[in-house]
Scaffold this motif. Structure first.
Motif, PDB file in Angstrom:
ATOM      1  N   PRO A  63       0.783  -1.236   0.000  1.00 13.14           N
ATOM      2  CA  PRO A  63       0.000   0.000   0.000  1.00 13.14           C
ATOM      3  C   PRO A  63       0.820   1.294   0.000  1.00 13.14           C
ATOM      4  O   PRO A  63       0.258   2.365  -0.219  1.00 13.14           O
ATOM      5  N   GLY A  64       2.122   1.220   0.226  1.00 10.55           N
ATOM      6  CA  GLY A  64       2.950   2.421   0.107  1.00 10.55           C
ATOM      7  C   GLY A  64       3.290   2.779  -1.319  1.00 10.55           C
ATOM      8  O   GLY A  64       3.746   3.905  -1.600  1.00 10.55           O
ATOM      9  N   ALA A  65       3.061   1.848  -2.244  1.00 11.28           N
ATOM     10  CA  ALA A  65       3.480   2.036  -3.633  1.00 11.28           C
ATOM     11  C   ALA A  65       2.713   3.118  -4.396  1.00 11.28           C
ATOM     12  O   ALA A  65       3.277   3.740  -5.294  1.00 11.28           O
ATOM     13  N   PRO A  66       1.433   3.381  -4.121  1.00 18.56           N
ATOM     14  CA  PRO A  66       0.745   4.432  -4.875  1.00 18.56           C
ATOM     15  C   PRO A  66       1.437   5.789  -4.823  1.00 18.56           C
ATOM     16  O   PRO A  66       1.479   6.497  -5.836  1.00 18.56           O
ATOM     17  N   ASP A  67       1.989   6.159  -3.693  1.00 16.16           N
ATOM     18  CA  ASP A  67       2.680   7.446  -3.610  1.00 16.16           C
ATOM     19  C   ASP A  67       3.906   7.470  -4.516  1.00 16.16           C
ATOM     20  O   ASP A  67       4.230   8.504  -5.125  1.00 16.16           O
ATOM     21  N   GLN A  68       4.595   6.339  -4.619  1.00 16.96           N
ATOM     22  CA  GLN A  68       5.750   6.257  -5.502  1.00 16.96           C
ATOM     23  C   GLN A  68       5.314   6.412  -6.964  1.00 16.96           C
ATOM     24  O   GLN A  68       5.995   7.072  -7.761  1.00 16.96           O
ATOM     25  N   LEU A  69       4.188   5.825  -7.322  1.00 11.33           N
ATOM     26  CA  LEU A  69       3.693   5.948  -8.695  1.00 11.33           C
ATOM     27  C   LEU A  69       3.367   7.402  -9.034  1.00 11.33           C
ATOM     28  O   LEU A  69       3.710   7.886 -10.119  1.00 11.33           O
ATOM     29  N   LYS A  70       2.726   8.086  -8.104  1.00 13.13           N
ATOM     30  CA  LYS A  70       2.405   9.494  -8.334  1.00 13.13           C
ATOM     31  C   LYS A  70       3.674  10.310  -8.551  1.00 13.13           C
ATOM     32  O   LYS A  70       3.743  11.161  -9.444  1.00 13.13           O
ATOM     33  N   ALA A  71       4.690  10.053  -7.734  1.00  9.87           N
ATOM     34  CA  ALA A  71       5.942  10.793  -7.854  1.00  9.87           C
ATOM     35  C   ALA A  71       6.638  10.501  -9.181  1.00  9.87           C
ATOM     36  O   ALA A  71       7.302  11.373  -9.762  1.00  9.87           O
ATOM     37  N   THR A  72       6.488   9.291  -9.673  1.00 11.41           N
ATOM     38  CA  THR A  72       7.152   8.894 -10.909  1.00 11.41           C
ATOM     39  C   THR A  72       6.542   9.553 -12.139  1.00 11.41           C
ATOM     40  O   THR A  72       7.269   9.996 -13.038  1.00 11.41           O
ATOM     41  N   PHE A  73       5.213   9.674 -12.183  1.00  9.01           N
ATOM     42  CA  PHE A  73       4.559  10.063 -13.439  1.00  9.01           C
ATOM     43  C   PHE A  73       3.853  11.416 -13.443  1.00  9.01           C
ATOM     44  O   PHE A  73       3.604  11.958 -14.527  1.00  9.01           O
ATOM     45  N   THR A  74       3.491  11.952 -12.295  1.00  9.67           N
ATOM     46  CA  THR A  74       2.761  13.220 -12.296  1.00  9.67           C
ATOM     47  C   THR A  74       3.601  14.320 -12.948  1.00  9.67           C
ATOM     48  O   THR A  74       4.772  14.505 -12.632  1.00  9.67           O
ATOM     49  N   GLY A  75       2.981  15.026 -13.876  1.00 11.48           N
ATOM     50  CA  GLY A  75       3.665  16.107 -14.578  1.00 11.48           C
ATOM     51  C   GLY A  75       4.430  15.669 -15.815  1.00 11.48           C
ATOM     52  O   GLY A  75       4.940  16.507 -16.564  1.00 11.48           O
ATOM     53  N   LYS A  76       4.483  14.368 -16.051  1.00 18.73           N
ATOM     54  CA  LYS A  76       5.208  13.855 -17.212  1.00 18.73           C
ATOM     55  C   LYS A  76       4.284  13.818 -18.444  1.00 18.73           C
ATOM     56  O   LYS A  76       3.073  13.637 -18.322  1.00 18.73           O
ATOM     57  N   ARG A  77       4.868  13.991 -19.611  1.00 20.88           N
ATOM     58  CA  ARG A  77       4.119  13.823 -20.837  1.00 20.88           C
ATOM     59  C   ARG A  77       3.782  12.336 -21.009  1.00 20.88           C
ATOM     60  O   ARG A  77       4.609  11.465 -20.723  1.00 20.88           O
ATOM     61  N   LEU A  78       2.570  12.066 -21.471  1.00 18.08           N
ATOM     62  CA  LEU A  78       2.149  10.680 -21.622  1.00 18.08           C
ATOM     63  C   LEU A  78       3.082   9.915 -22.560  1.00 18.08           C
ATOM     64  O   LEU A  78       3.377   8.735 -22.331  1.00 18.08           O
ATOM     65  N   ALA A  79       3.550  10.589 -23.592  1.00 24.65           N
ATOM     66  CA  ALA A  79       4.439   9.934 -24.555  1.00 24.65           C
ATOM     67  C   ALA A  79       5.771   9.552 -23.932  1.00 24.65           C
ATOM     68  O   ALA A  79       6.493   8.696 -24.472  1.00 24.65           O
ATOM     69  N   GLU A  80       6.119  10.176 -22.794  1.00 21.20           N
ATOM     70  CA  GLU A  80       7.404   9.901 -22.140  1.00 21.20           C
ATOM     71  C   GLU A  80       7.304   8.805 -21.087  1.00 21.20           C
ATOM     72  O   GLU A  80       8.330   8.382 -20.542  1.00 21.20           O
ATOM     73  N   PHE A  81       6.106   8.334 -20.788  1.00 23.66           N
ATOM     74  CA  PHE A  81       5.943   7.339 -19.727  1.00 23.66           C
ATOM     75  C   PHE A  81       6.861   6.127 -19.910  1.00 23.66           C
ATOM     76  O   PHE A  81       7.500   5.683 -18.947  1.00 23.66           O
ATOM     77  N   PRO A  82       6.964   5.550 -21.117  1.00 21.93           N
ATOM     78  CA  PRO A  82       7.810   4.352 -21.248  1.00 21.93           C
ATOM     79  C   PRO A  82       9.286   4.609 -20.984  1.00 21.93           C
ATOM     80  O   PRO A  82      10.044   3.663 -20.744  1.00 21.93           O
ATOM     81  N   ARG A  83       9.695   5.871 -21.015  1.00 14.03           N
ATOM     82  CA  ARG A  83      11.106   6.207 -20.817  1.00 14.03           C
ATOM     83  C   ARG A  83      11.392   6.758 -19.429  1.00 14.03           C
ATOM     84  O   ARG A  83      12.511   7.191 -19.161  1.00 14.03           O
TER      85      ARG A  83
END
Length: 240
Positions: A63-83
Motif C-alpha cells: 500500500p505504500g506504492a501508490p505514492d511512488q507511482l504518483k511521484a514517478t509520473f505526475t507532470g510527465k508527458r504521456l508519450a514519455e511514460f515508457p522512458r
C-alpha cells in the motif's frame, strides 16, 4: 500437437481493462494475486493527476506504492511514460497500468486483454493472450524456456526482448503483457511458505527493495478464477 483449450484447464487468469474518457483514462488489472487500478487524468498530453488503488495485493508493504507511482509520473508527458524508468522502485503492476493508461488515453474504445496460463501438464505450461476476445498470441514453456511456437523454442521468457521489440507496436504491447503474466503464473505452483520471505527476492519491485523487504509479510488473498464462476474484473476496481 494442437493447442489445448485453456478455458477448460485449471490455471492462472489475468485481465487488463483500459477505459478511456474525456481527459481521464481508467486502467485496471485483476489476477489470482492482485486487483489494482489507476485513474490517470491528463491535459494537453501531460499527466496532471494519478489516482492509484490497491484493492488486493500480496504484501503488507504494497500500500505504500501508490505514492511512488504518483511521484514517478505526475507532470510527465504521456508519450514519455515508457522512458521514465524507475519500474523496480514502483509496484510493477501499478507501473504497467500507468503505461497502458498513457498509451491508450486517446483511444475511443475500451481495451481488454485476457491472459490464460495453464497449470503444468507433464511439466509444460500453455499460455494464450486475447485482445477484446480475439486470440493474438499462444506459446508454451517448460521451466521458463519456451517450447512453442517453433520460432521461439529454446528461448527463455526473460530473453524475449529482442523478439518483442521486433514486432509492430500493438503486438509488442500484447507480447509484453503475455510474458509478464506467464512469469507471474508460476507462483501458483510454489508453496506459499517458499514465497513469503521478501528478503530472498531480487529487488525488482517496490516491496522487494531492501529497506522494505525486511518488514514485508504476505497478507493478500489469492483467488482461483479457473475453477468456478469468478471472473477477473467482473466489477470496476473499488475506489476508481
Amino acid at each position: 500437437m494442437s493447442s489445448p483449450d485453456l478455458d477448460q484447464l485449471p490455471g492462472f487468469r489475468r485481465r487488463f481493462r483500459v477505459t478511456p474518457g474525456e481527459g481521464v483514462v481508467r486502467s485496471e488489472v485483476e489476477d489470482d494475486f492482485h486487483c489494482m487500478g489507476v485513474l490517470l487524468h491528463h491535459e494537453d498530453g501531460v499527466a496532471t493527476l494519478l489516482e492509484p488503488v490497491m484493492q488486493r495485493a500480496p504484501w503488507n508493504t504494497c500500500p505504500g506504492a501508490p505514492d511512488q507511482l504518483k511521484a514517478t509520473f505526475t507532470g510527465k508527458r504521456l508519450a514519455e511514460f515508457p522512458r521514465c524508468g524507475q519500474k523496480t522502485a514502483n509496484c510493477t503492476h501499478l507501473y504497467d497500468l500507468a503505461l497502458l493508461a498513457a498509451a491508450h488515453a486517446d483511444d475511443k474504445d475500451v481495451l481488454v486483454y485476457d491472459v490464460l496460463v495453464s497449470d503444468a501438464i507433464d511439466g509444460e505450461r500453455h499460455a494464450e493472450l486475447r485482445r477484446n476476445g480475439e486470440t493474438l498470441l499462444r506459446w508454451s514453456d517448460r521451466d521458463f524456456l519456451l517450447t512453442a511456437p517453433a520460432e521461439l523454442a529454446g528461448t527463455a521468457l526473460t530473453a524475449l526482448t529482442p523478439w518483442i521489440e521486433a514486432q509492430e507496436p500493438a503486438l509488442r504491447e500484447a507480447a509484453k503483457v503475455l510474458r509478464w503474466a506467464s512469469m507471474i503464473a508460476h507462483g501458483r505452483s510454489i508453496p506459499l511458505e517458499q514465497q513469503s520471505d521478501a528478503t530472498r527476492m531480487p529487488p525488482n519491485c517496490y516491496t522487494f527493495q531492501p529497506e522494505r523487504a525486511v518488514r514485508a509479510h504476505r497478507v493478500g488473498e489469492s483467488k482461483d478464477f479457473s475453477t468456478g464462476p469468478l471472473v477477473p474484473l467482473e466489477e470496476t476496481v473499488t475506489g476508481l
